[in-house]
Design a protein around this motif. Structure first.
Motif, PDB file in Angstrom:
ATOM      1  N   MET A   1       0.858  -1.169   0.000  1.00 57.50           N
ATOM      2  CA  MET A   1       0.000   0.000   0.000  1.00 57.50           C
ATOM      3  C   MET A   1       0.904   1.232   0.000  1.00 57.50           C
ATOM      4  O   MET A   1       1.827   1.329   0.810  1.00 57.50           O
ATOM      5  N   SER A   2       0.608   2.154  -0.892  1.00 59.28           N
ATOM      6  CA  SER A   2       1.422   3.365  -0.993  1.00 59.28           C
ATOM      7  C   SER A   2       1.122   4.309   0.176  1.00 59.28           C
ATOM      8  O   SER A   2       0.131   4.149   0.890  1.00 59.28           O
ATOM      9  N   LYS A   3       1.983   5.308   0.358  1.00 63.65           N
ATOM     10  CA  LYS A   3       1.778   6.294   1.426  1.00 63.65           C
ATOM     11  C   LYS A   3       0.465   7.048   1.227  1.00 63.65           C
ATOM     12  O   LYS A   3      -0.250   7.329   2.184  1.00 63.65           O
ATOM     13  N   THR A   4       0.150   7.362  -0.019  1.00 70.59           N
ATOM     14  CA  THR A   4      -1.098   8.069  -0.326  1.00 70.59           C
ATOM     15  C   THR A   4      -2.304   7.211   0.042  1.00 70.59           C
ATOM     16  O   THR A   4      -3.260   7.703   0.641  1.00 70.59           O
ATOM     17  N   GLU A   5      -2.254   5.931  -0.314  1.00 69.89           N
ATOM     18  CA  GLU A   5      -3.352   5.023   0.020  1.00 69.89           C
ATOM     19  C   GLU A   5      -3.470   4.847   1.534  1.00 69.89           C
ATOM     20  O   GLU A   5      -4.579   4.819   2.069  1.00 69.89           O
ATOM     21  N   LYS A   6      -2.343   4.741   2.209  1.00 65.55           N
ATOM     22  CA  LYS A   6      -2.351   4.611   3.677  1.00 65.55           C
ATOM     23  C   LYS A   6      -2.985   5.839   4.314  1.00 65.55           C
ATOM     24  O   LYS A   6      -3.794   5.728   5.243  1.00 65.55           O
ATOM     25  N   LYS A   7      -2.654   7.014   3.798  1.00 64.35           N
ATOM     26  CA  LYS A   7      -3.224   8.258   4.333  1.00 64.35           C
ATOM     27  C   LYS A   7      -4.740   8.280   4.115  1.00 64.35           C
ATOM     28  O   LYS A   7      -5.498   8.643   5.019  1.00 64.35           O
ATOM     29  N   SER A   8      -5.186   7.867   2.935  1.00 66.23           N
ATOM     30  CA  SER A   8      -6.625   7.804   2.653  1.00 66.23           C
ATOM     31  C   SER A   8      -7.321   6.808   3.570  1.00 66.23           C
ATOM     32  O   SER A   8      -8.405   7.080   4.089  1.00 66.23           O
TER      33      SER A   8
END
Length: 85
Positions: A1-8
């Motif tokens: 999971m990318s950082k952007t996806e984790k943040k979402s």
């Protein structure tokens, strides 16, 4: 999971924590399990959770495809663990 996806994902979890009624309660074998639907990139994801006392228990997250098929055994195992304890 990318950082952007984790943040979402973190934002969606915060939304649930602020308003646990945001998800749809399931019926039948999954009674007591709530499902919150949201988008990660272009794919719809579902996050299953339960209210346990004053806490929330995150059960499973994943894309919609085969989600309920995979959720049912997890839910049954967790319910059995709760009954045994």
């Amino acid at each position: 999971m990318s950082k952007t996806e984790k943040k979402s994902l973190d934002q969606e979890i915060k939304r649930i924590a602020e308003d646990p009624s945001i998800g749809e309660e399931k019926k039948g074998d999954l009674r007591g399990v709530f499902i919150h639907k949201f988008e990660l990139k272009t794919t719809q994801h579902l996050l299953a959770y339960r209210k346990v006392g004053g806490d929330l228990e995150l059960v499973m997250i994943g894309p919609h495809e085969n989600y309920y098929r995979d959720l049912k055994p997890i839910s049954e195992e967790t319910i059995m663990l709760i009954l045994i304890q």
